[in-house]
Design an enzyme around this catalytic site. Structure first.
Site, PDB file in Angstrom:
ATOM      1  N   LYS A   1       0.838  -1.199   0.000  1.00  0.00           N
ATOM      2  CA  LYS A   1       0.000   0.000   0.000  1.00  0.00           C
ATOM      3  C   LYS A   1       0.871   1.246   0.000  1.00  0.00           C
ATOM      4  O   LYS A   1       1.905   1.289   0.656  1.00  0.00           O
ATOM      5  CB  LYS A   1      -0.926   0.004   1.218  1.00  0.00           C
ATOM      6  CG  LYS A   1      -1.925  -1.147   1.210  1.00  0.00           C
ATOM      7  CD  LYS A   1      -2.751  -1.178   2.461  1.00  0.00           C
ATOM      8  CE  LYS A   1      -3.717  -2.353   2.443  1.00  0.00           C
ATOM      9  NZ  LYS A   1      -4.500  -2.454   3.689  1.00  0.00           N
TER      10      LYS A   1
ATOM     11  N   LYS B   1      -5.128   5.818   3.645  1.00  0.00           N
ATOM     12  CA  LYS B   1      -5.703   5.473   4.949  1.00  0.00           C
ATOM     13  C   LYS B   1      -4.720   5.707   6.090  1.00  0.00           C
ATOM     14  O   LYS B   1      -5.119   6.069   7.201  1.00  0.00           O
ATOM     15  CB  LYS B   1      -6.194   4.028   4.953  1.00  0.00           C
ATOM     16  CG  LYS B   1      -5.110   2.997   4.657  1.00  0.00           C
ATOM     17  CD  LYS B   1      -4.950   2.025   5.794  1.00  0.00           C
ATOM     18  CE  LYS B   1      -3.887   0.990   5.503  1.00  0.00           C
ATOM     19  NZ  LYS B   1      -3.833  -0.054   6.533  1.00  0.00           N
TER      20      LYS B   1
END
Length: 321
Positions: A109, A192
């Protein structure tokens, strides 16, 4: 049911090891590839990775090796390395024969660097014509390795590939959804950790639970804004889309932003209570993914002239003047 017959996982940290354990629930031919000889020996003989997962027992049939020369023989290769190591990892695997014949599932990510772009765009250069999918979910590594209930989203431009991977990973305790929107899933996974920093700061400032709940709604809008700019299907004006409400987006956000077990939330909290922000930032030694991602996403905000207030607020805290 259409499944991959053999699976390789590249990356022997907590997440890579837990993904290998997950894959081994449904596949008898799973091999974890890593560089650390000592950890490899430990997994081989004791079926534990104490450094990253404590005394959690891994599946008895999970194989492990440091020999990259055989990774090209696996149908599905899961990439689970830190974002800063992504380019070098793909280049290294190419020297050992991986090609467009292998299907890649990217569990990393963040953003590719120099220039800042999505991993899907970087792979067009590093490994053209490769069949690629992306993995994101509300998954704490230790809980995943313990086979506790969890879920994830799998995205691929080839939805049949996404469904095939889902067949390999789904079980009674692990549910999946699939999508062809690879952009939104990558954007959510990259942002996030930045939003988790904001959640930690709010906690430190005693903003209350209402504020932290409101944060989730607000950041979903910012995910949609950047996703749309980069070609995703999420719209900042219409959040009633399936993917935004799935495990890989809102599920991952809630887990990361509400847990002090998250490095990024913990970082935000400690930053928020620090008396001298500059000294804290200078002396903080632990790797914080959100701090790294923030520097990169600011490039994209400038490039596409976007308004993302939460990102800007975190930048004011995290990036020294």
């Amino acid at each position: 049911m259409n499944k991959f017959k053999n699976i390789a996982v590249y990356g022997g940290g907590s997440f890579g090891t837990s993904l290998a354990s997950l894959a081994a629930q449904n596949c008898n031919n799973v091999t974890l590839f890593l560089r650390d000889e000592e950890i490899a020996k430990e997994i081989l003989h004791n079926k534990t990775n104490v450094k990253y997962l404590g005394d959690i027992k891994l599946p008895t049939h999970l194989q492990v090796t440091t020999n990259l020369s055989v990774i090209k023989d696996f149908e599905l290769i899961i990439i689970a390395v830190p974002s800063y190591a992504f380019d070098d990892s793909i280049k290294l695997l190419k020297t050992h024969g991986i090609s467009a014949d292998n299907t890649l599932l990217i569990a990393t990510k963040g953003f590719a660097r120099n220039p800042t772009e999505l991993f899907s765009d970087r792979l067009k250069t590093l490994l053209p014509h490769s069949t690629t999918a992306f993995f994101a979910g509300s998954n704490l590594a230790k809980e995943l390795a313990k086979n506790l209930p969890a879920s994830a989203s799998i995205a691929s431009l080839d939805i049949d590939i996404a469904n095939k991977i889902a067949n390999n990973l789904s079980s009674k305790t692990f549910t999946t959804n699939t999508t062809s929107d690879i952009v939104t899933l990558q954007v959510a996974g990259a942002l996030k950790n930045i939003f988790a920093i904001k959640s930690g700061i709010d906690l430190a400032k005693k903003q209350g639970k209402n504020a932290r709940a409101t944060l989730i709604v607000t950041v979903l809008k910012e995910i949609a804004i950047l996703s749309k700019a980069l070609g995703g299907t999420a719209s900042s004006r219409s959040l009633d889309t399936n993917l935004l409400l799935e495990a890989g987006v809102v599920g991952d956000l809630v887990l990361t932003c509400y847990s002090l077990g998250s490095r990024n939330t913990k970082f935000g909290y400690e930053l928020g209570i620090s008396s001298d922000k500059k000294i804290f930032l200078r002396e903080y030694k632990e790797l914080v993914e959100g701090q790294e991602a923030l520097k990169l996403v600011l490039d994209l905000i400038k490039k596409y002239d976007l308004q993302m207030p939460i990102i800007s607020e975190v930048a004011n805290y995290v990036i020294p003047e």
